[in-house]
Write a protein that holds these residues in place. Sequence first.
Motif, PDB file in Angstrom:
ATOM      1  N   LEU A  25       0.806  -0.774  -0.152  1.00 39.09           N
ATOM      2  CA  LEU A  25       0.150   0.096   0.453  1.00 39.09           C
ATOM      3  C   LEU A  25       0.421   1.343   0.085  1.00 39.09           C
ATOM      4  N   MET A  26       1.622   1.113   1.121  1.00 44.14           N
ATOM      5  CA  MET A  26       3.103   2.235   0.945  1.00 44.14           C
ATOM      6  C   MET A  26       3.485   2.668  -0.811  1.00 44.14           C
ATOM      7  N   LEU A  27       3.749   1.513  -1.338  1.00 49.42           N
ATOM      8  CA  LEU A  27       4.349   1.286  -2.468  1.00 49.42           C
ATOM      9  C   LEU A  27       3.657   1.981  -3.670  1.00 49.42           C
ATOM     10  N   ALA A  28       2.577   1.495  -3.893  1.00 44.48           N
ATOM     11  CA  ALA A  28       1.049   1.789  -4.757  1.00 44.48           C
ATOM     12  C   ALA A  28       1.405   3.169  -4.053  1.00 44.48           C
ATOM     13  N   ILE A  29       1.173   3.201  -3.031  1.00 46.12           N
ATOM     14  CA  ILE A  29       0.619   5.637  -3.170  1.00 46.12           C
ATOM     15  C   ILE A  29       1.017   5.560  -3.316  1.00 46.12           C
ATOM     16  N   THR A  30       3.110   6.037  -2.877  1.00 46.86           N
ATOM     17  CA  THR A  30       4.138   6.790  -2.788  1.00 46.86           C
ATOM     18  C   THR A  30       4.159   6.604  -4.623  1.00 46.86           C
ATOM     19  N   GLY A  31       4.259   5.133  -5.119  1.00 49.44           N
ATOM     20  CA  GLY A  31       4.501   5.169  -6.902  1.00 49.44           C
ATOM     21  C   GLY A  31       3.528   5.799  -7.812  1.00 49.44           C
ATOM     22  N   LEU A  32       2.211   6.468  -7.038  1.00 50.33           N
ATOM     23  CA  LEU A  32       1.518   7.189  -8.226  1.00 50.33           C
ATOM     24  C   LEU A  32       2.118   8.180  -8.478  1.00 50.33           C
ATOM     25  N   PRO A  33       2.122   9.163  -7.601  1.00 52.47           N
ATOM     26  CA  PRO A  33       3.091  10.163  -8.141  1.00 52.47           C
ATOM     27  C   PRO A  33       4.354  10.633  -8.755  1.00 52.47           C
ATOM     28  N   LEU A  34       5.306   9.546  -8.349  1.00 55.84           N
ATOM     29  CA  LEU A  34       5.976   9.203  -9.254  1.00 55.84           C
ATOM     30  C   LEU A  34       5.878   8.998 -10.109  1.00 55.84           C
ATOM     31  N   ILE A  35       4.821   8.332 -10.754  1.00 63.61           N
ATOM     32  CA  ILE A  35       5.272   8.029 -12.537  1.00 63.61           C
ATOM     33  C   ILE A  35       4.448   9.845 -12.529  1.00 63.61           C
ATOM     34  N   PHE A  36       4.428  10.640 -12.567  1.00 59.56           N
ATOM     35  CA  PHE A  36       4.520  11.856 -12.738  1.00 59.56           C
ATOM     36  C   PHE A  36       5.344  13.186 -12.831  1.00 59.56           C
ATOM     37  N   HIS A  37       6.658  11.634 -12.274  1.00 60.46           N
ATOM     38  CA  HIS A  37       6.921  12.960 -11.362  1.00 60.46           C
ATOM     39  C   HIS A  37       7.894  14.317 -12.337  1.00 60.46           C
ATOM     40  N   HIS A  38       7.962  14.312 -13.421  1.00 58.62           N
ATOM     41  CA  HIS A  38       8.428  15.294 -14.798  1.00 58.62           C
ATOM     42  C   HIS A  38       7.129  16.028 -14.228  1.00 58.62           C
ATOM     43  N   GLU A  39       6.469  15.795 -14.413  1.00 57.19           N
ATOM     44  CA  GLU A  39       5.335  16.814 -14.661  1.00 57.19           C
ATOM     45  C   GLU A  39       5.052  17.342 -12.952  1.00 57.19           C
ATOM     46  N   LEU A  40       4.832  16.852 -11.904  1.00 54.29           N
ATOM     47  CA  LEU A  40       4.758  17.603 -10.954  1.00 54.29           C
ATOM     48  C   LEU A  40       6.412  17.887 -10.431  1.00 54.29           C
ATOM     49  N   GLU A  41       6.647  18.030 -10.524  1.00 50.91           N
ATOM     50  CA  GLU A  41       8.915  19.114 -10.971  1.00 50.91           C
ATOM     51  C   GLU A  41       7.808  20.001 -11.339  1.00 50.91           C
ATOM     52  N   HIS A  42       7.602  20.489 -11.913  1.00 51.18           N
ATOM     53  CA  HIS A  42       7.179  21.301 -12.616  1.00 51.18           C
ATOM     54  C   HIS A  42       6.209  22.080 -12.309  1.00 51.18           C
ATOM     55  N   LEU A  43       5.308  21.880 -11.993  1.00 51.83           N
ATOM     56  CA  LEU A  43       3.824  22.267 -11.204  1.00 51.83           C
ATOM     57  C   LEU A  43       4.580  22.318  -9.967  1.00 51.83           C
TER      58      LEU A  43
END
Length: 373
Positions: A25-43
């Motif tokens: 559960l921890m891996l799935a929750i933390t992995g979700l934003p990592l899928i979009f890490h490029h976009e979130l880093e800019h945001l």
Amino acid sequence: MQSSTIRRWSTVHTWTSLICTVFLLMLAITGLPLIFHHELEHLLGEAPELREMPADTPRLDLEQVVLAAERHRPDEVVQYLGWEADEPNGVVAIMAATAGTEPNSSHTFMLDARTGEAVEMPAANGGIMMFFLRMHVDMFAGLPGKLLLAFMGVLFVVAIVSGVVLYAPFMRRLDFAEVRHDRSRRTRWLDLHNLIGIVTLTWALVVGVTGVITATADLLIAAWRNESLAAMVEPYRDAPPLQQRAQASDLLEIARRATPGMVPDFIAFPGTRFSSEHHYAVFMVGDSHVTSHLWTPVLIDAQTLEVTAVGTRPWYMDALSLSSPLHFGDYGGRPMQILWAVLDLLTIFVLISGLYLWWVRRRSVSTARAVTA
């Protein structure tokens, strides 16, 4: 399948799932934003932004880039220089107190290849995205944390396989994807758990296996150093310590001549874990989606700038190189990112529903025992 065999597989599925579920559960929750890490880093403002300049602005010599990095952090040494496909005018520099400093104690920033100007990268040194990454990779526990997560990944794979074994006889009594809405709440949850579990089966296996491989990266890199790298630098075993390295200006051209048709990914400076005390190691990659993740190291004598070896890739390093981007859905652009995110959310439901089913069953058994006591 005999009932005793089903019970054994059920026990395996129950306990492997229970042991690894909280971690997953921890891996799935933390992995979700990592899928979009490029976009979130800019945001979030954690991505480096280089100044707008004319397209024909010349770039600095590579040694000038090194000197710019050393001016920015004068008490440290350059460990690595690397390039990112989405920022052609940027050079990522990793520096630390010594060449052999472990990665989590290094500092990462970007240099403008045209001016030498340093631009900080918060996401690489402690921003919110780095928090998600460290939790996902090692839970801030280093190698023990990685190995624990690798073990949980193995349990996850066993839970998937045992779940498939149990699913086959169960579905003989039902149509595929049937959810029995006229039955109890537990039965409806069980049907949904089985349905979504089988739909996400292939993805879960891929993510589970690649996650295990990625979690063992330190061990695989150590094996590569002890086998392949050690063989390539064997002639330097008794060489005196390197007194002064040659300038890095021509490293890329030298490496390109040694590996026609390939492009540089990063340079490991002498003394780092991807090179030796006497070499620059320029890691070259191909230009396709797959080969852009497969490294070919070119070892260059740090004094004479002669190519001393062009390394072959052992299978386990290829597996490691391909696993990380596949694990995070980096191969297919935005459509694959969205698909990975949807499957991640469905997996979270499978994990939560599994916990719910175990809890309801456990409570029912306890109630039955109390009644018959």
